[in-house]
Write a protein that holds these residues in place. Structure first.
Motif, PDB file in Angstrom:
ATOM      1  N   VAL A 233       0.704  -1.212  -0.439  1.00  0.00           N
ATOM      2  CA  VAL A 233      -0.086   0.383  -0.056  1.00  0.00           C
ATOM      3  C   VAL A 233       0.619   1.136  -0.087  1.00  0.00           C
ATOM      4  O   VAL A 233       0.629   2.478  -0.566  1.00  0.00           O
ATOM      5  N   LYS A 234       1.589   1.493   0.537  1.00  0.00           N
ATOM      6  CA  LYS A 234       3.313   2.647   0.934  1.00  0.00           C
ATOM      7  C   LYS A 234       3.210   2.749  -0.613  1.00  0.00           C
ATOM      8  O   LYS A 234       3.258   3.340  -1.134  1.00  0.00           O
ATOM      9  N   ARG A 235       3.935   1.500  -1.605  1.00  0.00           N
ATOM     10  CA  ARG A 235       4.593   1.766  -2.612  1.00  0.00           C
ATOM     11  C   ARG A 235       3.067   2.804  -3.058  1.00  0.00           C
ATOM     12  O   ARG A 235       3.189   2.656  -4.125  1.00  0.00           O
ATOM     13  N   LEU A 236       2.393   1.957  -3.566  1.00  0.00           N
ATOM     14  CA  LEU A 236       0.813   2.485  -3.818  1.00  0.00           C
ATOM     15  C   LEU A 236       0.960   3.939  -3.744  1.00  0.00           C
ATOM     16  O   LEU A 236       0.781   5.069  -4.481  1.00  0.00           O
ATOM     17  N   ASP A 237       0.761   4.301  -3.414  1.00  0.00           N
ATOM     18  CA  ASP A 237       0.740   5.705  -2.812  1.00  0.00           C
ATOM     19  C   ASP A 237       1.383   6.255  -2.928  1.00  0.00           C
ATOM     20  O   ASP A 237       1.762   7.495  -3.857  1.00  0.00           O
ATOM     21  N   GLU A 238       3.192   5.800  -2.800  1.00  0.00           N
ATOM     22  CA  GLU A 238       3.908   6.446  -3.885  1.00  0.00           C
ATOM     23  C   GLU A 238       3.590   6.778  -5.414  1.00  0.00           C
ATOM     24  O   GLU A 238       4.355   7.214  -5.870  1.00  0.00           O
ATOM     25  N   CYS A 239       3.288   5.624  -5.966  1.00  0.00           N
ATOM     26  CA  CYS A 239       3.208   5.640  -7.177  1.00  0.00           C
ATOM     27  C   CYS A 239       1.742   6.623  -7.887  1.00  0.00           C
ATOM     28  O   CYS A 239       1.787   7.243  -8.856  1.00  0.00           O
ATOM     29  N   MET A 240       0.766   6.767  -7.325  1.00  0.00           N
ATOM     30  CA  MET A 240       0.161   7.457  -6.478  1.00  0.00           C
ATOM     31  C   MET A 240       0.029   8.713  -6.771  1.00  0.00           C
ATOM     32  O   MET A 240       0.140   9.875  -7.800  1.00  0.00           O
ATOM     33  N   GLY A 241       1.786   9.301  -6.035  1.00  0.00           N
ATOM     34  CA  GLY A 241       1.829  10.453  -5.650  1.00  0.00           C
ATOM     35  C   GLY A 241       2.887  10.899  -7.492  1.00  0.00           C
ATOM     36  O   GLY A 241       2.747  12.339  -7.693  1.00  0.00           O
ATOM     37  N   ARG A 242       3.225   9.885  -7.785  1.00  0.00           N
ATOM     38  CA  ARG A 242       4.647  10.341  -8.627  1.00  0.00           C
ATOM     39  C   ARG A 242       3.298  10.343 -10.593  1.00  0.00           C
ATOM     40  O   ARG A 242       3.810  11.395 -10.834  1.00  0.00           O
ATOM     41  N   LEU A 243       2.245  10.111 -10.086  1.00  0.00           N
ATOM     42  CA  LEU A 243       1.746  10.190 -11.130  1.00  0.00           C
ATOM     43  C   LEU A 243       1.188  11.314 -11.109  1.00  0.00           C
ATOM     44  O   LEU A 243       0.708  12.418 -12.020  1.00  0.00           O
ATOM     45  N   ARG A 244       0.516  12.478  -9.996  1.00  0.00           N
ATOM     46  CA  ARG A 244      -0.004  13.123 -10.103  1.00  0.00           C
ATOM     47  C   ARG A 244       1.003  13.942 -10.382  1.00  0.00           C
ATOM     48  O   ARG A 244       0.811  15.406 -11.020  1.00  0.00           O
ATOM     49  N   ASP A 245       2.844  13.783  -9.899  1.00  0.00           N
ATOM     50  CA  ASP A 245       3.169  14.769  -9.851  1.00  0.00           C
ATOM     51  C   ASP A 245       3.668  15.591 -12.021  1.00  0.00           C
ATOM     52  O   ASP A 245       3.873  16.023 -11.850  1.00  0.00           O
ATOM     53  N   VAL A 246       3.278  14.126 -12.413  1.00  0.00           N
ATOM     54  CA  VAL A 246       3.065  14.292 -14.081  1.00  0.00           C
ATOM     55  C   VAL A 246       2.457  14.913 -14.536  1.00  0.00           C
ATOM     56  O   VAL A 246       2.558  15.803 -15.420  1.00  0.00           O
ATOM     57  N   LEU A 247       0.827  15.055 -13.929  1.00  0.00           N
ATOM     58  CA  LEU A 247      -0.110  15.901 -14.093  1.00  0.00           C
ATOM     59  C   LEU A 247       0.662  17.374 -14.061  1.00  0.00           C
ATOM     60  O   LEU A 247      -0.094  18.348 -15.084  1.00  0.00           O
ATOM     61  N   VAL A 248       0.838  18.159 -13.196  1.00  0.00           N
ATOM     62  CA  VAL A 248       1.581  19.220 -12.738  1.00  0.00           C
ATOM     63  C   VAL A 248       2.595  19.711 -13.211  1.00  0.00           C
ATOM     64  O   VAL A 248       2.902  20.236 -14.407  1.00  0.00           O
ATOM     65  N   SER A 249       3.347  18.483 -13.422  1.00  0.00           N
ATOM     66  CA  SER A 249       4.912  18.784 -14.515  1.00  0.00           C
ATOM     67  C   SER A 249       4.101  19.170 -16.068  1.00  0.00           C
ATOM     68  O   SER A 249       4.420  20.235 -16.580  1.00  0.00           O
ATOM     69  N   LEU A 250       3.514  18.706 -16.834  1.00  0.00           N
ATOM     70  CA  LEU A 250       2.494  18.851 -18.042  1.00  0.00           C
ATOM     71  C   LEU A 250       2.029  19.550 -17.734  1.00  0.00           C
ATOM     72  O   LEU A 250       1.175  19.901 -19.058  1.00  0.00           O
ATOM     73  N   GLU A 251       1.091  20.564 -16.865  1.00  0.00           N
ATOM     74  CA  GLU A 251       0.037  21.391 -16.107  1.00  0.00           C
ATOM     75  C   GLU A 251      -0.477  21.555 -17.000  1.00  0.00           C
ATOM     76  O   GLU A 251      -1.665  21.574 -17.834  1.00  0.00           O
ATOM     77  N   ILE A 252      -1.386  19.960 -17.175  1.00  0.00           N
ATOM     78  CA  ILE A 252      -3.149  19.240 -17.096  1.00  0.00           C
ATOM     79  C   ILE A 252      -3.734  18.920 -15.457  1.00  0.00           C
ATOM     80  O   ILE A 252      -4.872  18.092 -15.701  1.00  0.00           O
ATOM     81  N   ASP A 253      -3.247  19.451 -14.587  1.00  0.00           N
ATOM     82  CA  ASP A 253      -3.853  18.333 -13.762  1.00  0.00           C
ATOM     83  C   ASP A 253      -5.152  19.378 -13.184  1.00  0.00           C
ATOM     84  O   ASP A 253      -5.590  18.625 -12.257  1.00  0.00           O
ATOM     85  N   GLY A 254      -5.119  20.345 -13.669  1.00  0.00           N
ATOM     86  CA  GLY A 254      -6.310  20.911 -13.861  1.00  0.00           C
ATOM     87  C   GLY A 254      -7.316  20.812 -14.575  1.00  0.00           C
ATOM     88  O   GLY A 254      -8.519  21.053 -14.631  1.00  0.00           O
ATOM     89  N   ASP A 255      -7.129  20.339 -15.275  1.00  0.00           N
ATOM     90  CA  ASP A 255      -8.035  19.866 -16.848  1.00  0.00           C
ATOM     91  C   ASP A 255      -8.485  17.999 -16.590  1.00  0.00           C
ATOM     92  O   ASP A 255      -9.004  17.200 -17.563  1.00  0.00           O
ATOM     93  N   THR A 256      -7.951  17.151 -15.349  1.00  0.00           N
ATOM     94  CA  THR A 256      -7.682  15.444 -15.332  1.00  0.00           C
ATOM     95  C   THR A 256      -8.772  15.547 -14.148  1.00  0.00           C
ATOM     96  O   THR A 256      -8.057  15.797 -12.928  1.00  0.00           O
ATOM     97  N   ILE A 257      -9.680  15.313 -14.744  1.00  0.00           N
ATOM     98  CA  ILE A 257     -10.496  13.843 -13.637  1.00  0.00           C
ATOM     99  C   ILE A 257      -9.358  12.943 -13.220  1.00  0.00           C
ATOM    100  O   ILE A 257      -9.206  11.912 -13.960  1.00  0.00           O
ATOM    101  N   VAL A 258      -9.228  12.571 -11.715  1.00  0.00           N
ATOM    102  CA  VAL A 258      -8.367  11.363 -11.694  1.00  0.00           C
ATOM    103  C   VAL A 258      -9.354  10.756 -10.481  1.00  0.00           C
ATOM    104  O   VAL A 258      -9.865  11.168  -8.692  1.00  0.00           O
ATOM    105  N   THR A 259      -9.901   9.354 -10.218  1.00  0.00           N
ATOM    106  CA  THR A 259     -10.028   8.115  -9.306  1.00  0.00           C
ATOM    107  C   THR A 259      -9.313   7.262  -9.038  1.00  0.00           C
ATOM    108  O   THR A 259      -8.365   7.182  -9.409  1.00  0.00           O
ATOM    109  N   TYR A 260      -9.190   7.149  -7.720  1.00  0.00           N
ATOM    110  CA  TYR A 260      -8.756   5.884  -6.772  1.00  0.00           C
ATOM    111  C   TYR A 260      -9.007   5.133  -6.144  1.00  0.00           C
ATOM    112  O   TYR A 260     -10.588   5.850  -5.386  1.00  0.00           O
ATOM    113  N   THR A 261      -9.587   3.841  -6.299  1.00  0.00           N
ATOM    114  CA  THR A 261     -10.371   2.951  -5.424  1.00  0.00           C
ATOM    115  C   THR A 261      -9.734   1.541  -6.246  1.00  0.00           C
ATOM    116  O   THR A 261      -8.896   1.425  -6.655  1.00  0.00           O
ATOM    117  N   SER A 262     -10.689   0.853  -5.987  1.00  0.00           N
ATOM    118  CA  SER A 262     -10.038  -1.010  -5.576  1.00  0.00           C
ATOM    119  C   SER A 262     -11.630  -1.171  -5.797  1.00  0.00           C
ATOM    120  O   SER A 262     -12.635  -1.164  -5.754  1.00  0.00           O
TER     121      SER A 262
END
Length: 465
Positions: A233-262
């Motif tokens: 679970v700890k690594r999953l959270d880190e992966c989610m953080g990395r994905l979020r960083d990419v959205l911010v880097s590409l300046e599309i975080d405000g254009d993107t709906i992100v859902t996290y579930t299982s």
């Protein structure tokens, strides 16, 4: 692309989907182990559903419901051995037809074989997946199949390899609207070894971590498995953080709906002889977080909701029409939410349950019947989850709760009729067997294992760039 161009287009959509993750693994749901700082921040930026439930605590049925917006029996997938009917519209097809670039990466578990035939992929332009990822991978070796059905080995820890592939898709698609479904295996157990392999750095990091009360009280395999599970679970959270960083880097975080579930949770062999397939919150409650355009920030939804409603919610948030046959409840507005969630249980038992804010009511049937057409059940469990959230005190034999059980029985019958088209009979509890803290296994699970690394032919290795 200009800001004006971005504002004019429909939002990107990402579903980050894990496997077998309990809701109480998150810090925002009360876990004190420090596993999910990225997800905890996501809950503040968007909407958190505090009592999100899977439609069925089994992999394929739950996935079919998420992708089609239909309950498993409506989608024709009420156990793991049933592929999804290609004629039923899925999120991938709907977004593809709307002009989105669509991608699916990771575990599929809705096909008939590996590699998944093209006609069973349900609308994805980019495909990098395995039907049964648990049998074509282990912690540090991940084999998936590309668009042509060629095996591809992803380097690194499995969750990282899948996330790296998702990041590449996002980087390649950032100039056009895209829909991406990222389906990870963690924190699922490794089937052939029956363990939960964490990244090396976390193998022993959580050996003294907090133990949920149901696991502490009921035993099971948590003492040996929970530390590895938490490391995953700890690594999953880190992966989610990395994905979020990419959205911010590409300046599309405000254009993107992100859902996290299982797809479902895990009870660690406390309720039957494996890890899920029970009606208890340990099996059915999952994390559900959403953020992005159209998603309210800082909203906490206490009403029970079901992941079958995720598809119509995403379509509404994207401005797309819902196809006929899909559930029509959106999670975007409080006034559209019911006060209960209907749950179908299959494989280890044929059962049905109702989860309200306060109560869990659970009935079971004879396993010899067809889980999709069963019409006769008997009461087995009643829990007051407001004071017994880990469901340790079964009240089904309490005369003081008979009126509650009667009301829930009527409501459950109504839900079965509404969703399954069947008018069921439910025998009220009257001493036909002792009330149980946990459902005892009625059958040993069989026929559910696959062949590990069963791919054929050459494979290529995808290198992280």
């Amino acid at each position: 692309m200009t800001d004006g161009g971005r504002a004019a287009r429909r939002p990107n959509v990402i579903v980050f989907f894990t496997d077998q993750q309990r809701a109480d693994t998150l810090g925002v749901t009360g876990n004190p182990s420090g596993l999910t700082p990225n997800l905890d921040r996501m809950a503040g930026r968007g909407t958190m559903f505090e009592a999100a439930c899977a439609s069925n605590p089994v992999c394929a049925p739950s996935r079919a419901a998420v992708l089609t917006g239909r309950y498993p029996t409506e989608a024709g997938v009420h156990n793991n051995l049933m592929p999804l009917d290609p004629s039923i519209p899925t999120l991938g097809q709907i977004y593809q037809e709307a002009g989105y670039r669509t991608g699916y990466i990771g575990k599929w578990h809705l096909g008939s074989t590996n590699p998944v035939p093209r006609e069973e992929r349900q609308g994805y332009d980019h495909w990098l997946a395995s039907n049964l990822l648990e049998f074509t991978s282990d912690a540090y070796r991940t084999v998936v199949y590309d668009d042509d059905g060629t095996p591809v080995e992803l380097p690194g820890y499995r969750a990282d390899g899948i996330t790296d592939a998702a990041i590449r898709f996002i980087a390649e698609s950032s100039d056009e609207p895209f829909f991406l479904f990222v389906s990870l295996l963690e924190p699922h157990h490794q089937n052939e070894t029956d363990n939960y392999p964490a990244p090396e750095v976390y193998e022993k990091a959580f050996k003294d971590a907090w133990v949920p009360p149901d696991l502490a009280a009921l035993g099971g395999t948590a003492p040996q498995h929970l530390p590895g599970y938490y490391g995953q679970v700890k690594r999953l959270d880190e992966c989610m953080g990395r994905l979020r960083d990419v959205l911010v880097s590409l300046e599309i975080d405000g254009d993107t709906i992100v859902t996290y579930t299982s797809d479902h949770g895990a009870h660690f062999k406390t309720r039957n002889d494996e890890y899920k397939r029970s009606c208890h919150d340990a099996s059915i409650r999952v994390p559900l977080l959403m953020e992005g355009p159209g998603i309210a920030a800082g909203r906490r939804v206490e009403s029970p909701v079901c992941t079958v409603d995720l598809a119509p919610t995403l379509l509404e948030a994207s401005g797309l029409a819902r196809p006929e046959g899909m559930r029509d409840r959106s999670l975007l507005r409080d006034h559209g939410l019911d006060e209960d969630v209907f749950i179908q249980v299959s494989e280890a038992e044929t059962g049905r349950a109702l989860r309200t804010r306060r109560w869990k009511y659970h009935v079971v049937a004879d396993l010899e019947g067809d889980p999709a057409t069963t019409d006769a059940y008997r009461e087995l469990e009643l829990f007051d989850v407001s004071i017994d959230p880990y469901e340790l005190d079964n009240l089904i034999d309490s005369e003081g709760h008979r009126d509650v059980a009667e009301q829930l029985r009527a409501r459950l019958c109504s839900r079965v009729l509404e969703i399954e088209g069947i008018e069921p009979s439910i025998i009220k509890f009257g001493g036909q067997g002792r009330p149980l803290r946990s459902v005892e296994p009625t059958v040993r699970l069989s026929g559910l294992r696959g062949e590990r690394f069963g791919h054929q032919g050459p494979r290529r290795t995808e290198v992280v760039r």
